[in-house]
Design a protein around this motif. Sequence first.
Motif, PDB file in Angstrom:
ATOM      1  N   GLY A 202       0.944  -1.068  -0.295  1.00 55.53           N
ATOM      2  CA  GLY A 202      -0.419   0.040   0.142  1.00 55.53           C
ATOM      3  C   GLY A 202       0.780   1.195   0.289  1.00 55.53           C
ATOM      4  O   GLY A 202       0.723   2.182  -0.631  1.00 55.53           O
ATOM      5  N   GLU A 206       1.883   0.361  -4.007  1.00 55.92           N
ATOM      6  CA  GLU A 206       0.348   1.181  -4.796  1.00 55.92           C
ATOM      7  C   GLU A 206       0.805   2.781  -5.311  1.00 55.92           C
ATOM      8  O   GLU A 206       0.286   3.553  -6.220  1.00 55.92           O
ATOM      9  CB  GLU A 206      -0.337   1.317  -4.161  1.00 55.92           C
ATOM     10  CG  GLU A 206      -1.407  -0.697  -4.461  1.00 55.92           C
ATOM     11  CD  GLU A 206      -2.377  -0.223  -3.234  1.00 55.92           C
ATOM     12  OE1 GLU A 206      -2.935   0.794  -2.553  1.00 55.92           O
ATOM     13  OE2 GLU A 206      -2.318  -1.956  -3.045  1.00 55.92           O
ATOM     14  N   SER A 302     -11.390  -1.095  -5.717  1.00 58.57           N
ATOM     15  CA  SER A 302     -10.221  -1.691  -5.819  1.00 58.57           C
ATOM     16  C   SER A 302      -9.001  -2.251  -7.113  1.00 58.57           C
ATOM     17  O   SER A 302      -8.120  -2.052  -6.695  1.00 58.57           O
ATOM     18  CB  SER A 302     -10.602  -3.403  -5.527  1.00 58.57           C
ATOM     19  OG  SER A 302      -9.267  -4.102  -5.090  1.00 58.57           O
ATOM     20  N   ILE A 305      -7.393   1.011  -7.153  1.00 57.63           N
ATOM     21  CA  ILE A 305      -6.689   1.204  -6.078  1.00 57.63           C
ATOM     22  C   ILE A 305      -4.881   0.402  -5.864  1.00 57.63           C
ATOM     23  O   ILE A 305      -4.047   1.020  -6.444  1.00 57.63           O
ATOM     24  CB  ILE A 305      -6.786   0.751  -4.444  1.00 57.63           C
ATOM     25  CG1 ILE A 305      -8.410   1.990  -4.881  1.00 57.63           C
ATOM     26  CG2 ILE A 305      -5.646   1.459  -3.767  1.00 57.63           C
ATOM     27  CD1 ILE A 305      -9.070   1.939  -2.887  1.00 57.63           C
ATOM     28  N   THR A 310      -6.509   6.611  -9.218  1.00 58.11           N
ATOM     29  CA  THR A 310      -7.404   7.090  -8.578  1.00 58.11           C
ATOM     30  C   THR A 310      -7.469   8.062  -8.498  1.00 58.11           C
ATOM     31  O   THR A 310      -8.667   8.609  -7.527  1.00 58.11           O
ATOM     32  CB  THR A 310      -6.575   7.054  -7.117  1.00 58.11           C
ATOM     33  OG1 THR A 310      -5.083   8.019  -7.421  1.00 58.11           O
ATOM     34  CG2 THR A 310      -5.952   5.227  -6.229  1.00 58.11           C
ATOM     35  N   LYS A 317     -16.302   6.052  -4.650  1.00 58.44           N
ATOM     36  CA  LYS A 317     -16.757   5.909  -2.541  1.00 58.44           C
ATOM     37  C   LYS A 317     -17.535   6.856  -1.810  1.00 58.44           C
ATOM     38  O   LYS A 317     -18.224   6.083  -0.998  1.00 58.44           O
ATOM     39  CB  LYS A 317     -15.166   6.567  -2.297  1.00 58.44           C
ATOM     40  CG  LYS A 317     -14.326   5.783  -1.955  1.00 58.44           C
ATOM     41  CD  LYS A 317     -12.900   6.108  -1.289  1.00 58.44           C
ATOM     42  CE  LYS A 317     -11.363   5.667  -1.354  1.00 58.44           C
ATOM     43  NZ  LYS A 317     -10.534   6.393  -0.487  1.00 58.44           N
ATOM     44  N   THR A 342     -10.514  -3.555   0.615  1.00 58.92           N
ATOM     45  CA  THR A 342     -11.029  -2.239  -0.007  1.00 58.92           C
ATOM     46  C   THR A 342     -12.374  -1.421   0.636  1.00 58.92           C
ATOM     47  O   THR A 342     -11.231  -0.268   1.645  1.00 58.92           O
ATOM     48  CB  THR A 342     -11.663  -2.524  -0.718  1.00 58.92           C
ATOM     49  OG1 THR A 342     -10.155  -3.068  -2.172  1.00 58.92           O
ATOM     50  CG2 THR A 342     -11.428  -0.728  -1.776  1.00 58.92           C
ATOM     51  N   HIS A 345     -10.009  -0.912   4.762  1.00 52.14           N
ATOM     52  CA  HIS A 345      -8.729  -0.120   5.036  1.00 52.14           C
ATOM     53  C   HIS A 345      -9.286   1.025   4.109  1.00 52.14           C
ATOM     54  O   HIS A 345      -8.306   2.204   4.105  1.00 52.14           O
ATOM     55  CB  HIS A 345      -7.784  -0.628   4.571  1.00 52.14           C
ATOM     56  CG  HIS A 345      -7.900  -2.733   5.469  1.00 52.14           C
ATOM     57  ND1 HIS A 345      -7.454  -2.447   6.836  1.00 52.14           N
ATOM     58  CD2 HIS A 345      -7.457  -3.600   5.087  1.00 52.14           C
ATOM     59  CE1 HIS A 345      -7.573  -3.461   7.658  1.00 52.14           C
ATOM     60  NE2 HIS A 345      -7.396  -4.376   5.879  1.00 52.14           N
ATOM     61  N   ASP A 346      -9.227   1.002   2.354  1.00 52.93           N
ATOM     62  CA  ASP A 346      -9.655   1.845   1.761  1.00 52.93           C
ATOM     63  C   ASP A 346     -10.867   3.250   1.824  1.00 52.93           C
ATOM     64  O   ASP A 346     -10.156   4.254   1.492  1.00 52.93           O
ATOM     65  CB  ASP A 346      -9.459   1.844   0.302  1.00 52.93           C
ATOM     66  CG  ASP A 346      -7.838   0.778   0.231  1.00 52.93           C
ATOM     67  OD1 ASP A 346      -6.692   1.539   0.404  1.00 52.93           O
ATOM     68  OD2 ASP A 346      -7.728  -0.482  -0.148  1.00 52.93           O
ATOM     69  N   TYR A 347     -11.389   3.124   2.708  1.00 49.07           N
ATOM     70  CA  TYR A 347     -13.155   3.739   2.615  1.00 49.07           C
ATOM     71  C   TYR A 347     -12.603   4.001   4.702  1.00 49.07           C
ATOM     72  O   TYR A 347     -11.816   3.438   5.208  1.00 49.07           O
ATOM     73  CB  TYR A 347     -14.008   2.702   2.642  1.00 49.07           C
ATOM     74  CG  TYR A 347     -14.539   2.262   1.352  1.00 49.07           C
ATOM     75  CD1 TYR A 347     -13.780   2.247   0.565  1.00 49.07           C
ATOM     76  CD2 TYR A 347     -15.310   3.279   0.801  1.00 49.07           C
ATOM     77  CE1 TYR A 347     -14.076   2.539  -0.970  1.00 49.07           C
ATOM     78  CE2 TYR A 347     -16.688   2.676  -0.599  1.00 49.07           C
ATOM     79  CZ  TYR A 347     -14.854   2.784  -1.372  1.00 49.07           C
ATOM     80  OH  TYR A 347     -15.729   2.327  -2.949  1.00 49.07           O
TER      81      TYR A 347
END
Length: 486
Positions: A202, A206, A302, A305, A310, A317, A342, A345-347
């Motif tokens: 991450g 990424e 996902s 990302i 992005t 989101k 996702t 952890h990403d929201y």
Amino acid sequence: MKSITFTIARFDPESEKEPHFEEYSVEVHEGARVLHALHAVHAQDPSLAYRWCCGSGQCGSCAVRVDGEPALACLTEARDGMVVAPLDLPVVKDLEVDLAPYLGRLPSIVPGGCAGFPTKEEINAIKPLRECIECMSCVSVCPALKVTDFAGPTAMRQELRLALDPRDAGDRIPEAVEKGLFCCTSCQKCWKVCPKEIKIPGKAIEKLREIANRQGLTLPRHAEVAELVRQTGRSVTRTKETLLEQVPQVIEPYGEVRATVGFFVGCMYNGRLPETALDMLEVMRRNGIRVVIPHEQVCCGSPLIRTGQTTFLDHLKRRNIEAFRTRDIDTVMTMCAGCGSTLKHDYKTPFRVMDATEVLTEYGIADPAKLHLTATYHDPCHLLRGQDVRDQPRELLKKVVERFVETPNQCCGSGGGVRAGMPEEAAALGKMRGEAFEKSGADIVVSCCPFCEFHISENTKLPVKDLMTLLREGYEEKDRKEQKKA
Ligand code: FES
């Protein structure tokens, strides 16, 4: 002092064909580390080869495997019965491995960037990437390195560290692409074994992929997926009537309502495998779970990302969070490992996110009939390491099959955009996974991720099914048996 007995892998490639294990009993002090135990063995047998230097977790030279997992010998407590082996890299002798090929691929600064010093912001961005102690634990577990000439996780970390440093004149992004930037399957194993917990997938890979995207270096196949999401809100093309076209927005259970959860469907279950999602919904109905399915939800983002694309992620989101927030949902359930990881952890969600296996084990399920099967289970990386969900699927699976056998954990090669962008690597990892399952003695492979299931089924002769499908079959078998009795 206390006495411990443990096992060490011994191997001298110059005189032996393969490693063997030897048992040692030594006296060590309370709280002794593995390194103390190795010193005690060395006092008995000076031929034991192992490395160490600082004794305090700073130099990385003492990395070995303890009970199968990479660990620093100087920081890991010595346990009676432990097995100490070298990292899974070419062995020089006993616990010493050849690090030179991997250290040799770590990039160094090219002086000649801007004349000034880094700003405070640049220093802060670089700081977490500088903590690596070059123990190569990450390299020893990386699946991509087993089938490609990927330079490895820590080389990617170093590429980003230099890309962010204004004093460096290197052309870091094309160099990272050349060294295998798109080989990473985002299996997360590298950072889970990193003694400094550097989140390389991450925080480095990424990020490098994002810069590569700005420089026009995204792989064409990944760019096609992003364009599909931009145009349709979904990352896969539909092959049949979608799940969202087939189901109402609320599905009531058959009996008493024990809980209400929202369902985040995910692109694969919506467009390619709606029947598997219908199996899960039937399992929920039989277990008192009301499921709310907002029809306006879209791709979780996902695939974007993981591949560094992005730019319109925030739009996805916002739309997904609103879909559940406006319905006052406090728990959103996923059944795709990638979507779940996702969302977790990403929201930043105003609701908790749970995998379907977490929901079912939290509330408990009615027993299904046991099917006459020997099953093995594939841990999806984004469920096992992405969400720390290991026991729940096994607990449910053991309820529905007569026999369960483990297959050692390994990434199947379908994640991180590798299946789309690096198909040869994905096929090579899939083949290894298929062979491992065929050796396990199982007659079916079960998992909880549509990408893994799709990929593994192309690489094994065994049938591959989602856990929810098997549970539904278990309930139907139970119905048949009860009807017969009646
Ligand atoms: Fe230096 Fe263990 S001896 S990190």
